[in-house]
Design an enzyme around this catalytic site. Structure first.
Site, PDB file in Angstrom:
ATOM      1  N   ASP A  30       0.800  -1.221   0.000  1.00  0.00           N
ATOM      2  CA  ASP A  30       0.000   0.000   0.000  1.00  0.00           C
ATOM      3  C   ASP A  30       0.832   1.271   0.000  1.00  0.00           C
ATOM      4  OD1 ASP A  30      -0.582   0.591   3.508  1.00  0.00           O
ATOM      5  OD2 ASP A  30       0.854  -0.790   2.607  1.00  0.00           O
ATOM      6  N   LYS A 142      -6.436  -0.542   6.713  1.00  0.00           N
ATOM      7  CA  LYS A 142      -5.264  -0.336   7.552  1.00  0.00           C
ATOM      8  C   LYS A 142      -5.088   1.144   7.827  1.00  0.00           C
ATOM      9  CE  LYS A 142      -0.683   0.800   6.974  1.00  0.00           C
ATOM     10  NZ  LYS A 142       0.427   0.867   6.013  1.00  0.00           N
ATOM     11  N   GLU A 183      -2.871  -0.462  13.781  1.00  0.00           N
ATOM     12  CA  GLU A 183      -1.406  -0.412  13.718  1.00  0.00           C
ATOM     13  C   GLU A 183      -0.826   0.729  14.547  1.00  0.00           C
ATOM     14  OE1 GLU A 183       0.261  -0.195   9.748  1.00  0.00           O
ATOM     15  OE2 GLU A 183       2.318   0.002  10.495  1.00  0.00           O
ATOM     16  N   GLU A 185       2.432   1.836  15.549  1.00  0.00           N
ATOM     17  CA  GLU A 185       3.866   1.554  15.404  1.00  0.00           C
ATOM     18  C   GLU A 185       4.710   2.412  16.335  1.00  0.00           C
ATOM     19  OE1 GLU A 185       5.618   1.823  11.464  1.00  0.00           O
ATOM     20  OE2 GLU A 185       7.617   1.353  12.254  1.00  0.00           O
ATOM     21  N   LYS A 225      -1.525  -4.877  14.207  1.00  0.00           N
ATOM     22  CA  LYS A 225      -0.255  -4.819  13.485  1.00  0.00           C
ATOM     23  C   LYS A 225       0.719  -4.001  14.326  1.00  0.00           C
ATOM     24  CE  LYS A 225       1.895  -3.447   9.083  1.00  0.00           C
ATOM     25  NZ  LYS A 225       1.743  -3.374   7.616  1.00  0.00           N
ATOM     26  N   SER A 295       2.805  -8.824   8.285  1.00  0.00           N
ATOM     27  CA  SER A 295       2.226  -7.861   7.355  1.00  0.00           C
ATOM     28  C   SER A 295       3.414  -7.013   6.921  1.00  0.00           C
ATOM     29  CB  SER A 295       1.148  -7.000   8.021  1.00  0.00           C
ATOM     30  OG  SER A 295       0.708  -6.016   7.098  1.00  0.00           O
ATOM     31  N   TYR A 358       6.695   7.926   5.713  1.00  0.00           N
ATOM     32  CA  TYR A 358       6.006   7.187   4.654  1.00  0.00           C
ATOM     33  C   TYR A 358       5.431   8.153   3.651  1.00  0.00           C
ATOM     34  CZ  TYR A 358       6.290   2.729   7.019  1.00  0.00           C
ATOM     35  OH  TYR A 358       6.738   1.582   7.579  1.00  0.00           O
TER      36      TYR A 358
END
Lengths: 358, 358
Positions: A30, A142, A183, A185, A225, A295, A358
């Site tokens: 993605d 997500k 998620e 992180e 995740k 993932s 990202y």
């Protein structure tokens, strides 16, 4: 129940359970247009739609890869793309037992007054967007929340904001038939040790599950995740068994058994590291009421990208490389990986980028 | 870790795990002087120290009972009492492999501005008291928080106050070598259905585990003592299998796998009901990463008390009645109870007292 049980409840539970099937995991494909541009730049490939389509077609038509995957996360553009002989990607995936997912967040923005901490945006009209994505064939979503470790980070504000954002995203997804991958992180950046990472991960996950409960999220229809628990990027590495122990302990302390599966992000780990760590977790002889799988984005595609380099003549080689990583990770979810899947040096290359955006 | 480090860590973990041994459970014999007075009054026995001592001796010397027990919760007075041949109760229990526990809360007080909701007191000097109890032989503690279901109850204030009171109690216990039993009892009083009880139980437990995380409690060294999920006392009863399903699901959604055992309170259930419900839970085929056992007071002692009636000549028969319930519940922790326990007088009698005050 305190959980919201809407018309999609049974489907959500079934989909989440399927994605968590032992032996399978998720390909995170993605990357936004901007991010995939960086990847392409590293192999001297032009960032145009046809190349983005070609890369994903390469991955999705790799012989033998499908059985290793239960899902693929797509960027919006890819959700509507087709193979070169006109078959929509989502159809190709679904026909082969791979569920299409969709990235729905709109990136991070700084939290004013903090030391570079962020929150994630994307809640506006999220319900309507989810409905569109469901119609297009997506069945899971997500949303990536990001936290960092520092002298005074993560702050209580950052933890609360990100946990609540995840919870709000999750319930909106469930209202519209998409299984939310949650998620949170915690970045590896820093010189902290593994114990610090463990403490922060536990605190963050506890806040996330409290928020999910507050928002009436149906846990059986979600997936987690998280980051693995590791030393900071500036600290000495430790063995996979150590990572496995700290990670699984943190999860046992925070993730309710109702959650069917935990799919790790790879962060900046090399392909081989990520696989070895996942394998060690699945070998650990301790009670784990959720499946532990992958993932992975970079940790599944790095050596494949290098092998491809944008050239059609490299297709078979690139696909073989991709299959190697898929199989290695599939084995790792069963604790059966014996190491050294690729003779390729690319597989051992760290994918860590400081302050990765990202 | 996010949990604190203590010299007692290994011991706490070992004791908590031991209490959860399949086939064993806890006898809650910690009735305060006032409460035991009510019990004794119901069988026309004078509430004097010798009678209180005699009752506990009856229970602890029942042939064959102690192997069914991993722990006994005591009231402070009992912790220092001896059997008629001069053996301290704690020594008698310890040599039979039964851990002595101690009730450390000081009862409930009302929360001003609420509709008679309460919080629990007992934090003042708790650390010192725990040290003394540890020296006297106690190895676990109990603190009862109480919530109720009503139009606007439990309120966010009641949930928060009780959860954080439990968390503070828990970490103080662990600092002093006692495994804290965390007991957030939601009273059965009311005309609500089982779904309402499930929703409230999930919300309360989620708040408890967030509070425990905030207070750095070592979950592996704790136990949970929750209510079963049932319809309200004024609602129609349901089958044990239904209670089992709703209860275990609520726990799956909230209790981390790191918690070694869940020991149910019996509330106002009859001896037989409590045993059947526990049995149904252990027969349920679903994810249960913690053992499911009992911590029963009334549901272990009711028919024993009636049979004894305070008379020396009834001791043997009373002990037989007690053994019947111990064995039945021991089997229930293994899911092997056949419902054929010889019902003593009053074994099927509801023990519900509206708005029960301990």
């Amino acid at each position: 129940m305190s959980a919201f049980v809407g018309k999609y409840a049974d489907e959500l539970i079934k989909t989440a359970k399927y994605i968590a099937t032992p032996g399978k995991g998720i390909l995170a494909a993605d990357e936004s247009t901007g991010t995939i541009g960086k990847r392409f730049a590293s192999i001297n490939v032009e960032n145009v739609e046809s190349n983005r389509q070609a890369l994903r077609e390469l991955l999705f038509t790799s012989p033998g890869a499908f059985p290793c995957l239960s899902g693929v996360i797509l960027f919006e553009e890819t959700l509507y793309q087709k193979t070169s002989d006109g078959k929509p990607f989502v159809d190709l995936l679904m026909e082969n037992g791979v569920i299409p997912g969709i990235k729905v967040d709109k990136g991070v923005v700084d939290l004013a007054g903090t030391n570079g901490e962020t929150t994630t945006q994307g809640l506006d009209s999220l319900g309507a967007r989810c409905q569109e994505y469901y119609k297009a064939g997506a069945r899971f979503a997500k949303w990536r929340a990001v936290l960092k470790i520092g002298a005074t980070e993560p702050s209580e504000l950052s933890i609360q904001e990100n946990a609540k954002g995840l919870a709000r995203y999750a319930i909106i997804c469930q209202e519209n038939g998409l299984v939310p991958i949650v998620e949170p992180e915690v970045l590896t950046d820093g010189s902290h040790d593994i114990k610090k990472c463990a403490a922060v991960t536990e605190t963050v996950l506890a806040a996330v599950y409290k928020a999910l409960n507050d928002h009436h999220v149906l846990l059986e229809g979600t997936l987690l995740k998280p980051n693995m628990v590791t030393p900071g990027s500036d600290s000495p590495k430790v063995a996979p068994e150590v990572i496995a122990e700290y990670t699984v302990t943190a999860l046992r302390r925070t993730v309710p058994p109702a959650v069917p599966g935990i799919l790790f992000l790879s962060g900046g780990q090399s392909e081989e590291e990520a696989t070895q760590n996942l394998n060690a977790m699945n070998k650990l002889d301790v009670l784990k009421p959720w499946t532990l799988t992958f993932s992975f984005g970079r940790a599944l595609q790095q050596s494949t990208l290098k092998a491809w380099a944008g050239k059609t003549e490299n297709l078979a080689k690139a696909q073989a490389t991709f299959l190697t990583r898929c199989k290695a990770n599939s084995d790792a979810t069963l604790g059966k990986y014996t190491g050294g899947a690729s003779a390729d040096s690319a597989a051992s290359e760290s994918l860590y980028v400081k302050g990765y955006k990202y | 870790m996010s949990c604190f480090t203590t010299k007692f860590a290994d011991e706490l973990i070992a004791n908590a795990a031991y209490i959860g041994t399949p086939g064993k459970g806890i006898l809650a014999a910690d009735e305060s002087t006032g409460t035991i007075g009510k019990r004794l009054a119901s069988i026309n026995v004078e509430n004097v120290e010798s009678n209180r001592r005699a009752l506990r001796e009856l229970l602890f010397t029942t042939p064959g009972a102690l192997p069914c027990l991993s722990g006994v919760i005591l009231f402070e007075e009992t912790l220092y009492q001896k059997s008629s041949n001069g053996t301290p109760f704690v020594d008698m229990l310890k040599s039979a492999g039964v851990l002595p526990g101690i009730k450390v809360d000081k009862g409930t007080v009302e929360l001003a501005g609420t509709n008679a909701e309460t919080t629990t007191q007992g934090l003042d000097g708790l650390g010192d008291r725990c040290k003394k109890y540890y020296e006297a032989g106690a190895r676990f503690a109990k603190w009862r928080a109480v919530l109720k279901i009503g139009q606007n109850e439990p309120s966010e204030l009641a949930i928060h106050e009780n959860a954080y009171g439990l968390a503070r109690y828990a970490v103080i216990c662990q600092e002093n070598g006692l495994v804290p039993i965390v007991e957030p009892e939601i009273l059965v009083d009311g005309s609500h259905d089982i779904h309402k009880c499930a929703a409230v139980t999930e919300r309360v437990l989620a708040a408890c585990y967030k509070a425990l995380s905030d207070h750095h409690v070592l979950l592996e060294g704790t136990l949970l003592k929750p209510n079963m999920v049932t319809p309200g006392s004024e609602s129609a009863k349901v089958a044990p299998e239904v209670i089992a399903e709703h209860t275990v699901r609520a726990l799956q959604r909230t209790v981390p796998a790191a918690v070694p055992a869940i020991v149910f309170l019996s509330g106002g259930q009859s001896e037989e009901e409590a045993t059947r419900n526990l049995n149904a839970m252990n027969k349920l085929k679903t994810k249960k990463p913690w053992s499911l056992s009992f911590s029963f007071g009334r549901a272990l002692q009711q028919s024993t008390l009636k049979t004894w009636g305070g008379k020396e000549e009834n001791v043997k028969k009373a002990q037989e009645a007690f053994l019947v319930r111990c064995k039945a519940n021991s089997e229930a922790t293994l899911g092997t109870y056949k419902g054929d326990a010889k019902l003593g007088e009053g074994a099927a009698e509801s023990l519900h007292v509206k708005d029960y005050k301990y």
